[in-house]
Design a protein around this motif. Sequence first.
Motif, PDB file in Angstrom:
ATOM      1  N   VAL A  25     -20.580  -4.013  -5.346  1.00 35.56           N
ATOM      2  CA  VAL A  25     -20.913  -2.520  -4.573  1.00 35.56           C
ATOM      3  C   VAL A  25     -21.338  -1.641  -5.426  1.00 35.56           C
ATOM      4  O   VAL A  25     -22.427  -0.769  -5.152  1.00 35.56           O
ATOM      5  CB  VAL A  25     -19.824  -2.237  -3.892  1.00 35.56           C
ATOM      6  N   ALA A  75     -18.366  -7.873   0.500  1.00 34.91           N
ATOM      7  CA  ALA A  75     -18.463  -7.103  -0.762  1.00 34.91           C
ATOM      8  C   ALA A  75     -19.349  -8.042  -1.619  1.00 34.91           C
ATOM      9  O   ALA A  75     -19.830  -7.604  -2.541  1.00 34.91           O
ATOM     10  CB  ALA A  75     -17.314  -6.740  -1.521  1.00 34.91           C
ATOM     11  N   VAL A 122     -24.959  -5.476   1.699  1.00 38.30           N
ATOM     12  CA  VAL A 122     -24.512  -4.236   1.094  1.00 38.30           C
ATOM     13  C   VAL A 122     -25.552  -3.204   0.969  1.00 38.30           C
ATOM     14  O   VAL A 122     -25.611  -2.018   1.470  1.00 38.30           O
ATOM     15  CB  VAL A 122     -23.385  -4.343  -0.244  1.00 38.30           C
ATOM     16  N   THR A 152     -16.297  -2.503   2.913  1.00 32.97           N
ATOM     17  CA  THR A 152     -16.508  -3.578   2.096  1.00 32.97           C
ATOM     18  C   THR A 152     -15.235  -4.543   1.810  1.00 32.97           C
ATOM     19  O   THR A 152     -14.310  -4.190   1.631  1.00 32.97           O
ATOM     20  CB  THR A 152     -17.254  -3.261   0.818  1.00 32.97           C
TER      21      THR A 152
END
Length: 299
Positions: free
Chosen positions: A67, A202, A208, A226
Amino acid sequence: MEPYIENAVKAMGIKVTGKELFPSYGELSVRDVREKITGVPSPSLAVPFQSPMRPPVMCPGCPHRGVFYVLRQLKLGVSGDIGCYTLGAGAPLEAIDTTICMGASISGALGMEKAHPELAEKMVAVIGDSTFCHSGVTGLMDVVYNGGNTTVIILDNSITAMTGHQENPSTGKTLMGQPAPKVDFVALCKALGVKRVTEVDAFDLDKVKEVVKTEVAAKEPSVIITRRPCALIIKNTEKPVEVQECTGCKVCLKLGCPALSFDEENKTVLVDTSLCTGCGVCTQVCKFNALRKAGESNE
Ligand SMILES: Cc1ncc(C[n+]2csc(CCOP(=O)(O)OP(=O)(O)O)c2C)c(N)n1
Ligand code: SF4
Ligand code: SF4
Ligand code: SF4
């Protein structure tokens, strides 16, 4: 380090030695305590060599790593919070810009956005599941109430990892391990008035990235959750990744995964198979397809 016990004991009329020896700030090392009590200076601990730098990094397979890699790629400002994910501030991820105190990421981001409205589309707040339960909910309520545009990323790793893997109201167990009602983050955020709530894996970096880009551009508050459990609380069955025909570009090293190192002599990345959890995050950042899940071809 206020003299809490000292004052209470003094109030009982008992003579106490405390703050005249020890400061109210800083760290109490064994050295300091010994020196202050005995009055004898401690021997020097200097060593005749420079010890290698070993900055703290997230564990191999940590769900926060990818992330932060994406947030850095998108050049977004990041209002950070307190948890394992605060390590996203350090090298090589260097994705977090501010961390004030536990729960301040969301209200901090709202404040920055109010002072500089143009920042709303250039920044996000990140907060862990436990920290969100602790003191993030109030900040999010404020975002909605004050007409903010803030994008909040709840990094849900299903545990309070940094302080030793305690349960919290979103994990479905009490601190004693008994079953407990589980906070539903999607329902909670919607109840606070956030209309845009998205859940994302995630480990799926493309997804993402897509979701973050969409949500920071939205002209209203958004929450992105996430999801992936902390690598230390799951029974992992994935095999470590393999390296083949590495070009030596070192891009994957920007992830700061302790399972990856670089062999300068042979100009290739090495995978420590005893550490790699096979999370696959590095396979997604290698443009040369040199890192692959075991058994996958690089054709
Ligand atoms: C006011 C306050 N209370 C407690 C702490 C101790 N503390 C540090 S991190 C943390 C929780 C982190 O859990 P989470 O947000 O889920 O992130 P993770 O570590 O799991 O990534 C706590 C309670 C603190 N820093 N500040
Ligand atoms: S303990 Fe869990 S959340 Fe913390 S760095 Fe390690 S894998 Fe990540
Ligand atoms: S594994 Fe891929 S990303 Fe890493 S150094 Fe080699 S070619 Fe570059
Ligand atoms: S798959 Fe890659 S990023 Fe994940 S633990 Fe293994 S080396 Fe690290």
